[in-house]
Motif scaffolding. Structure first.
Motif, PDB file in Angstrom:
ATOM      1  N   VAL A  64      73.034   2.643  -8.810  1.00 35.14           N
ATOM      2  CA  VAL A  64      74.264   1.904  -9.139  1.00 35.14           C
ATOM      3  C   VAL A  64      74.605   1.983 -10.618  1.00 35.14           C
ATOM      4  N   GLU A 132      68.456   2.167   3.934  1.00 32.04           N
ATOM      5  CA  GLU A 132      69.134   1.150   3.131  1.00 32.04           C
ATOM      6  C   GLU A 132      69.559   1.712   1.776  1.00 32.04           C
ATOM      7  N   LEU A 136      73.426   2.182   0.440  1.00 34.51           N
ATOM      8  CA  LEU A 136      73.890   1.671  -0.852  1.00 34.51           C
ATOM      9  C   LEU A 136      74.581   2.765  -1.650  1.00 34.51           C
ATOM     10  N   LEU A 144      79.622  -2.490  -3.063  1.00 34.58           N
ATOM     11  CA  LEU A 144      78.428  -1.933  -3.701  1.00 34.58           C
ATOM     12  C   LEU A 144      77.698  -3.002  -4.502  1.00 34.58           C
ATOM     13  N   ARG A 147      76.038  -5.699  -2.287  1.00 34.49           N
ATOM     14  CA  ARG A 147      74.877  -5.165  -1.552  1.00 34.49           C
ATOM     15  C   ARG A 147      73.714  -4.911  -2.500  1.00 34.49           C
ATOM     16  N   PHE A 148      73.983  -4.377  -3.675  1.00 31.96           N
ATOM     17  CA  PHE A 148      72.923  -4.151  -4.654  1.00 31.96           C
ATOM     18  C   PHE A 148      72.224  -5.461  -5.006  1.00 31.96           C
TER      19      PHE A 148
END
Length: 203
Positions: A64, A132, A136, A144, A147-148
């Motif tokens: 990310v 998973e 992501l 994003l 979820r992160f």
């Protein structure tokens, strides 16, 4: 003070606290070349498995990098910095103990009978599946970020479980001290991440 402003203050304190903790970790941990006693199976197993656990946190944050809002990005960068440093510390311990860097037994064998992390499908508490991580990587924007944050909280929860056992069961004082620092840092990070969710991160 608004909820988001409180979260921003918490992030600033988190970054400052991790910097102090990094210095404290160096002071608390004697040079690995002169360990005060022989390491136990817990010392070795915890170090080997926590390296693997930390490496996944680095992968999670790397997926990310450059794709989060400023607040979540600051926390992710803090996690990367602290866990990269801790990986180096534990690798140094294993070298000093003449122990393998990677366990040649089942993951978490050192924790057998000491704690049940309740997830039979995960090899370690909080460890994420490849599916998973791939999911992501395919997300963007608010989805994003949300979820992160949720995955990192789950990952940290498992790390705290592992480190808590090491605080109680490790033979060497530097391992117990570093595990105690990990518990404090990761709980603080989870608090900030939870605050971001409450304040609306990812919406």
């Amino acid at each position: 003070m608004s909820r988001m402003r409180m979260v921003m203050v918490a992030i600033a304190l988190l970054v400052a606290g991790i910097a102090v903790g990094a210095a404290g970790g160096v002071l608390l941990a004697p040079a690995p070349q002169r360990p005060p006693a022989a390491p136990s199976l817990v010392d070795i197993g915890f170090s080997q498995d926590m390296i693997v656990h930390h490496q996944q946190a680095l992968e999670l944050a790397g997926l990310v990098r450059g794709r989060l809002g400023p607040s979540a990005a600051t926390v992710a960068a803090t996690i990367e910095n602290s866990q990269q440093r801790e990986i180096g510390l534990m690798q140094g311990w294993l070298s000093a103990w003449d122990a393998p860097q990677v366990s040649d037994t089942e993951p978490m064998a050192w924790m057998a009978g000491k704690h049940d992390h309740g997830d039979a499908e995960a090899p370690m508490p909080g460890l994420l599946s490849r599916a998973e991580l791939d999911e992501l990587a395919g997300l963007n924007g608010a989805e994003l970020e949300s979820r992160f944050i949720r995955l990192m909280i789950r990952h940290h929860t498992g790390g705290v479980e592992m480190a808590t056992i090491a605080v109680r069961e490790a033979a060497l004082p530097q391992v117990r001290a570093q595990a105690r620092l990990m518990v404090a840092e990761q709980r603080k990070e989870m608090g900030v991440l939870s605050g971001l969710l409450t304040a609306g991160a990812g919406r």
